[in-house]
Design an enzyme around this catalytic site. Structure first.
Site, PDB file in Angstrom:
ATOM      1  N   THR A 134       0.804  -1.226   0.000  1.00 25.90           N
ATOM      2  CA  THR A 134       0.000   0.000   0.000  1.00 25.90           C
ATOM      3  C   THR A 134       0.835   1.273   0.000  1.00 25.90           C
ATOM      4  OG1 THR A 134      -1.434   1.342   1.427  1.00 25.90           O
ATOM      5  CG2 THR A 134      -0.212  -0.393   2.507  1.00 25.90           C
ATOM      6  N   GLU A 136       0.201   3.669   1.766  1.00 29.95           N
ATOM      7  CA  GLU A 136       0.312   4.082   3.176  1.00 29.95           C
ATOM      8  C   GLU A 136       1.724   3.858   3.704  1.00 29.95           C
ATOM      9  OE1 GLU A 136      -1.808   5.232   5.945  1.00 29.95           O
ATOM     10  OE2 GLU A 136      -2.730   6.106   4.175  1.00 29.95           O
ATOM     11  N   TYR A 157      -1.183   0.041  10.834  1.00 31.79           N
ATOM     12  CA  TYR A 157      -1.502  -0.645   9.566  1.00 31.79           C
ATOM     13  C   TYR A 157      -0.317  -0.535   8.602  1.00 31.79           C
ATOM     14  CZ  TYR A 157      -3.468  -1.064   4.825  1.00 31.79           C
ATOM     15  OH  TYR A 157      -3.698  -1.398   3.517  1.00 31.79           O
ATOM     16  N   LYS A 161       2.284  -3.417   7.116  1.00 34.12           N
ATOM     17  CA  LYS A 161       2.427  -3.652   5.674  1.00 34.12           C
ATOM     18  C   LYS A 161       3.892  -3.513   5.234  1.00 34.12           C
ATOM     19  CE  LYS A 161      -1.807  -4.435   3.951  1.00 34.12           C
ATOM     20  NZ  LYS A 161      -2.171  -5.490   3.006  1.00 34.12           N
TER      21      LYS A 161
HETATM   22  P1  NAP Z   1     -11.228  -5.022   2.188  1.00 34.76           P
HETATM   23  O1  NAP Z   1     -12.392  -4.721   1.317  1.00 34.76           O
HETATM   24  O2  NAP Z   1     -11.193  -4.505   3.569  1.00 34.76           O
HETATM   25  O3  NAP Z   1     -11.073  -6.621   2.220  1.00 34.76           O
HETATM   26  C1  NAP Z   1     -10.204  -7.247   3.121  1.00 34.76           C
HETATM   27  C2  NAP Z   1     -10.375  -8.738   3.003  1.00 34.76           C
HETATM   28  O4  NAP Z   1      -9.517  -9.361   3.973  1.00 34.76           O
HETATM   29  C3  NAP Z   1     -11.787  -9.245   3.308  1.00 34.76           C
HETATM   30  O5  NAP Z   1     -12.072 -10.336   2.463  1.00 34.76           O
HETATM   31  C4  NAP Z   1     -11.664  -9.708   4.743  1.00 34.76           C
HETATM   32  O6  NAP Z   1     -12.612 -10.695   5.099  1.00 34.76           O
HETATM   33  C5  NAP Z   1     -10.280 -10.315   4.711  1.00 34.76           C
HETATM   34  N1  NAP Z   1      -9.711 -10.487   6.047  1.00 34.76           N
HETATM   35  C6  NAP Z   1      -9.716  -9.622   7.075  1.00 34.76           C
HETATM   36  N2  NAP Z   1      -9.128 -10.163   8.158  1.00 34.76           N
HETATM   37  C7  NAP Z   1      -8.752 -11.409   7.793  1.00 34.76           C
HETATM   38  C8  NAP Z   1      -8.137 -12.482   8.465  1.00 34.76           C
HETATM   39  N3  NAP Z   1      -7.809 -12.394   9.760  1.00 34.76           N
HETATM   40  N4  NAP Z   1      -7.896 -13.627   7.792  1.00 34.76           N
HETATM   41  C9  NAP Z   1      -8.256 -13.744   6.486  1.00 34.76           C
HETATM   42  N5  NAP Z   1      -8.867 -12.765   5.793  1.00 34.76           N
HETATM   43  C10 NAP Z   1      -9.118 -11.614   6.439  1.00 34.76           C
HETATM   44  O7  NAP Z   1      -9.875  -4.540   1.492  1.00 34.76           O
HETATM   45  P2  NAP Z   1      -9.594  -4.194  -0.043  1.00 34.76           P
HETATM   46  O8  NAP Z   1      -9.857  -2.742  -0.253  1.00 34.76           O
HETATM   47  O9  NAP Z   1     -10.227  -5.206  -0.905  1.00 34.76           O
HETATM   48  O10 NAP Z   1      -8.009  -4.357  -0.083  1.00 34.76           O
HETATM   49  C11 NAP Z   1      -7.402  -5.608  -0.399  1.00 34.76           C
HETATM   50  C12 NAP Z   1      -5.970  -5.607   0.104  1.00 34.76           C
HETATM   51  O11 NAP Z   1      -5.259  -4.536  -0.510  1.00 34.76           O
HETATM   52  C13 NAP Z   1      -5.813  -5.397   1.605  1.00 34.76           C
HETATM   53  O12 NAP Z   1      -4.702  -6.133   2.010  1.00 34.76           O
HETATM   54  C14 NAP Z   1      -5.530  -3.904   1.729  1.00 34.76           C
HETATM   55  O13 NAP Z   1      -4.794  -3.658   2.914  1.00 34.76           O
HETATM   56  C15 NAP Z   1      -4.712  -3.675   0.477  1.00 34.76           C
HETATM   57  N6  NAP Z   1      -4.782  -2.335  -0.111  1.00 34.76           N
HETATM   58  C16 NAP Z   1      -5.971  -1.744  -0.374  1.00 34.76           C
HETATM   59  C17 NAP Z   1      -6.008  -0.503  -0.998  1.00 34.76           C
HETATM   60  C18 NAP Z   1      -7.311   0.181  -1.318  1.00 34.76           C
HETATM   61  O14 NAP Z   1      -7.288   1.402  -1.573  1.00 34.76           O
HETATM   62  N7  NAP Z   1      -8.434  -0.530  -1.374  1.00 34.76           N
HETATM   63  C19 NAP Z   1      -4.812   0.131  -1.338  1.00 34.76           C
HETATM   64  C20 NAP Z   1      -3.608  -0.522  -1.073  1.00 34.76           C
HETATM   65  C21 NAP Z   1      -3.599  -1.760  -0.471  1.00 34.76           C
HETATM   66  P3  NAP Z   1     -14.107 -10.290   5.622  1.00 34.76           P
HETATM   67  O15 NAP Z   1     -14.892  -9.993   4.368  1.00 34.76           O
HETATM   68  O16 NAP Z   1     -14.522 -11.499   6.347  1.00 34.76           O
HETATM   69  O17 NAP Z   1     -13.944  -9.068   6.485  1.00 34.76           O
HETATM   70  O1  G4F Z   2     -10.714   6.290   2.874  1.00 35.71           O
HETATM   71  P1  G4F Z   2      -9.694   6.280   3.947  1.00 35.71           P
HETATM   72  O2  G4F Z   2     -10.088   5.684   5.246  1.00 35.71           O
HETATM   73  O3  G4F Z   2      -8.411   5.598   3.320  1.00 35.71           O
HETATM   74  P2  G4F Z   2      -6.860   5.590   3.725  1.00 35.71           P
HETATM   75  O4  G4F Z   2      -6.648   5.902   5.149  1.00 35.71           O
HETATM   76  O5  G4F Z   2      -6.165   6.448   2.726  1.00 35.71           O
HETATM   77  O6  G4F Z   2      -6.503   4.055   3.504  1.00 35.71           O
HETATM   78  C1  G4F Z   2      -6.976   3.339   2.361  1.00 35.71           C
HETATM   79  O7  G4F Z   2      -6.046   3.459   1.326  1.00 35.71           O
HETATM   80  C2  G4F Z   2      -4.784   2.830   1.588  1.00 35.71           C
HETATM   81  C3  G4F Z   2      -3.907   3.067   0.352  1.00 35.71           C
HETATM   82  O8  G4F Z   2      -3.258   4.302   0.466  1.00 35.71           O
HETATM   83  C4  G4F Z   2      -5.012   1.363   1.853  1.00 35.71           C
HETATM   84  F1  G4F Z   2      -3.813   0.732   2.066  1.00 35.71           F
HETATM   85  C5  G4F Z   2      -5.920   1.179   3.048  1.00 35.71           C
HETATM   86  O9  G4F Z   2      -6.176  -0.209   3.227  1.00 35.71           O
HETATM   87  C6  G4F Z   2      -7.238   1.900   2.770  1.00 35.71           C
HETATM   88  O10 G4F Z   2      -7.890   1.233   1.709  1.00 35.71           O
HETATM   89  O11 G4F Z   2      -9.221   7.798   4.242  1.00 35.71           O
HETATM   90  C7  G4F Z   2      -8.781   8.648   3.203  1.00 35.71           C
HETATM   91  C8  G4F Z   2      -8.509  10.023   3.796  1.00 35.71           C
HETATM   92  C9  G4F Z   2      -7.653   9.985   5.074  1.00 35.71           C
HETATM   93  O12 G4F Z   2      -6.721  11.029   5.013  1.00 35.71           O
HETATM   94  C10 G4F Z   2      -8.652  10.256   6.194  1.00 35.71           C
HETATM   95  O13 G4F Z   2      -8.108  10.918   7.322  1.00 35.71           O
HETATM   96  O14 G4F Z   2      -9.755  10.600   4.185  1.00 35.71           O
HETATM   97  C11 G4F Z   2      -9.617  11.171   5.457  1.00 35.71           C
HETATM   98  N1  G4F Z   2     -10.940  11.228   6.098  1.00 35.71           N
HETATM   99  C12 G4F Z   2     -11.572  12.382   6.436  1.00 35.71           C
HETATM  100  N2  G4F Z   2     -12.741  12.081   7.031  1.00 35.71           N
HETATM  101  C13 G4F Z   2     -11.700  10.186   6.444  1.00 35.71           C
HETATM  102  C14 G4F Z   2     -12.844  10.727   7.046  1.00 35.71           C
HETATM  103  N3  G4F Z   2     -11.534   8.858   6.317  1.00 35.71           N
HETATM  104  C15 G4F Z   2     -12.516   8.031   6.778  1.00 35.71           C
HETATM  105  N4  G4F Z   2     -12.387   6.694   6.637  1.00 35.71           N
HETATM  106  N5  G4F Z   2     -13.645   8.526   7.398  1.00 35.71           N
HETATM  107  C16 G4F Z   2     -13.850   9.861   7.548  1.00 35.71           C
HETATM  108  O15 G4F Z   2     -14.858  10.286   8.097  1.00 35.71           O
END
Ligand code: NAP
Ligand code: G4F
Length: 348
Positions: A134, A136, A157, A161
Site C-alpha cells: 500500500t 500508506e 496498519y 504492511k
Molecule cells: P477489504 O475490502 O477490507 O477486504 C479485506 C479482506 O480481507 C476481506 O475479504 C476480509 O474478510 C479479509 N480479512 C480480514 N481479516 C482477515 C483475516 N484475519 N484472515 C483472512 N482474511 C481476512 O480490502 P480491499 O480494499 O479489498 O483491499 C485488499 C488488500 O489490498 C488489503 O490487504 C488492503 O490492505 C490492500 N490495499 C488496499 C487498498 C485500497 O485502496 N483498497 C490500497 C492498497 C492496499 P471479511 O470480508 O470477512 O472481512
Molecule cells: O478512505 P480512507 O479511510 O483511506 P486511507 O486511510 O487512505 O486508507 C486506504 O487506502 C490505503 C492506500 O493508500 C489502503 F492501504 C488502506 O487499506 C485503505 O484502503 O481515508 C482517506 C482520507 C484519510 O486522510 C482520512 O483521514 O480521508 C480522510 N478522512 C476524512 N474524514 C476520512 C474521514 N476517512 C474516513 N475513513 N472517514 C472519515 O470520516
C-alpha cells in the site's frame, strides 16, 4: 486451466480479482473467514452450485492468523498463483487494534509465505505470490512517490504492511520464490467498504439527496489522495504475476485530490451544497495522518503495459449512481413505513 488462491476474496479487491481470473479461464479458490452472518455479499453473484461439474470458484474456511490451515488449503489446491489480499485494511481502526493488525497484516503475510515456500520446496512446483502492499507505507514521504521512495509509515496498519513488504522481498532473495509487491494507491468502487472516505461520502450524499439524512460527519478534509478504480488495479496485480521476473510496482493514477475536492465533486454531481451538510468531527482525526499521496506509476506503465482506464469523475459517477439506487430502495421502504436501520459501523 490455471488455478489461483486468493486470501481476502470477500473484500472489494478480492471480488474484482475473482471476476477477472474467472474471465481468463482460471479456477479460483478463496479463503473466507467463518462469521456468524453471511460475509460473501461481494462474490455471491459468482456463486456456482457445488454440484455443477463446470464449477470454477471454490471457497475454503481459513484465517491469516492460522498458519496450519493456510498450509492445508495450499496443499489441497496446489495453485500456480497466490494473491494475498486479506487484511485488517482500515487505517484508523489499526490505531485501536494495533496488535491484531500487526498479526494479520504483518505476520499473516509471513504465515502464507512460509506455506508457499514449504509447499513449493516439497512438490517442486512453482507458486507465484502477490502481496497487497500500500501507498500508506510511504506515509510521511512527500509526493510523488515511486518504488524508490523511502517508507515512513504513520500507522500500525502501514508499519505492518512494511514488514509484509520486506518479508515478500526476503523470500524472493533468500529462497528464489516468485514474489511481487504491488504498492497500490487508494482504489475505490461501488463495492468499497462503507467506512472508507469515498464510500462514506457517496452513501451519505445520495441519502441526503433523497431526504433520508441531513448531516455528514467527516475528519480531515485537507488530506490528499490518488484515487483510482479497483477494477483497473486488480488487472495490475495479475500482470505482475505474468512477467518473466518477479518485481515490485507502484500502481496509481498520478492525479491527486484533497478530501474536500472529492466531497465537493460528489455533492456537486447531485446539485447539493456540501457546506450545508458536512460537519468536521475531530473524532474522525487520526493520531498521525498521511497528508499527501500521489503515485508515480511509470514502471508499471513501461514494464507491465498497465494504465488506469477510469478517472476520478467516472469513479464518482459509478459510485454515486450505484448509491442513488440503494438510497431509492431505502426511500421506498421508508415511504411504506418500514424503519431502515443504518449500521453503527458507518460512523467509524
Ligand atoms: P477489504 O475490502 O477490507 O477486504 C479485506 C479482506 O480481507 C476481506 O475479504 C476480509 O474478510 C479479509 N480479512 C480480514 N481479516 C482477515 C483475516 N484475519 N484472515 C483472512 N482474511 C481476512 O480490502 P480491499 O480494499 O479489498 O483491499 C485488499 C488488500 O489490498 C488489503 O490487504 C488492503 O490492505 C490492500 N490495499 C488496499 C487498498 C485500497 O485502496 N483498497 C490500497 C492498497 C492496499 P471479511 O470480508 O470477512 O472481512
Ligand atoms: O478512505 P480512507 O479511510 O483511506 P486511507 O486511510 O487512505 O486508507 C486506504 O487506502 C490505503 C492506500 O493508500 C489502503 F492501504 C488502506 O487499506 C485503505 O484502503 O481515508 C482517506 C482520507 C484519510 O486522510 C482520512 O483521514 O480521508 C480522510 N478522512 C476524512 N474524514 C476520512 C474521514 N476517512 C474516513 N475513513 N472517514 C472519515 O470520516
Amino acid at each position: 486451466m490455471k488455478r489461483a488462491l486468493i486470501t481476502g476474496i470477500t473484500g472489494q479487491d478480492g471480488s474484482y480479482l475473482t471476476e477477472l481470473l474467472l474471465g481468463k479461464g482460471y479456477e479460483v479458490h478463496g479463503i473466507v473467514r467463518r462469521a456468524s452472518v453471511f460475509n460473501t455479499d461481494r462474490i455471491d453473484h459468482l456463486y456456482q452450485d457445488p454440484h455443477d461439474p463446470e464449477r470454477r470458484m471454490f471457497l475454503h474456511y481459513g484465517d491469516l492468523s492460522d498458519g496450519g490451515t493456510l498450509r492445508t488449503v495450499l496443499q489441497k489446491v496446489m495453485p500456480e498463483e497466490v494473491y494475498n489480499l486479506g487484511a485488517q485494511s482500515h487505517v484508523k481502526v489499526s490505531f485501536g487494534q494495533p496488535e491484531y493488525t500487526g498479526d494479520i497484516d504483518g505476520l499473516g503475510t509471513l504465515r502464507i509465505l512460509e506455506a508457499v515456500r514449504d509447499v513449493q520446496e516439497s512438490t517442486g512446483r512453482e507458486i507465484r505470490f502477490y502481496q497487497a502492499g500500500t501507498s500508506e507505507m510511504f506515509g510521511a514521504t512527500p509526493p510523488p512517490q515511486s518504488e524508490s521512495s523511502p517508507f515512513r509509515p504513520r500507522s500500525p496498519y502501514a508499519a505492518a504492511k512494511v514488514y509484509a513488504h520486506w518479508m515478500t522481498v526476503n523470500y524472493r532473495e533468500a529462497y528464489g520464490l516468485f514474489t511481487c509487491n504491488g504498492i497500490l494507491f487508494n482504489h475505490e468502487s461501488e463495492r468499497r467498504g462503507e467506512t472508507f472516505l469515498t464510500r462514506k461520502v457517496t452513501r451519505a450524499a445520495t441519502r441526503i439527496k433523497l431526504g433520508l439524512q441531513e448531516k455528514l460527519y467527516l475528519g480531515n478534509l485537507d488530506a490528499k489522495r490518488d484515487w483510482g478504480h479497483a477494477e483497473d488495479y486488480v488487472e495490475a496485480m495479475w500482470l505482475m504475476l505474468q512477467q518473466d521476473e518477479p518485481d515490485d510496482y507502484v500502481v496509481a493514477t498520478g492525479r491527486m485530490y484533497s478530501v474536500r475536492e472529492f466531497v465537493e465533486r460528489v455533492f456537486g454531481y447531485l446539485d447539493l451544497d456540501w457546506e450545508r451538510h458536512v460537519i468536521v468531527d475531530p473524532y474522525q482525526f487520526r493520531p498521525t495522518e498521511v497528508d499527501a499521496l500521489q503515485g508515480d506509476a511509470s514502471k508499471a506503465r513501461t514494464k507491465l503495459g498497465w494504465q488506469p482506464k477510469i478517472d476520478l469523475d467516472e469513479l464518482i459517477r459509478r459510485m454515486v449512481e450505484n448509491d442513488l439506487e440503494l438510497a431509492a430502495q431505502e426511500r421506498t421502504l421508508t415511504d411504506y413505513g418500514h424503519a431502515v436501520l443504518r449500521r453503527g459501523a458507518a460512523s467509524i
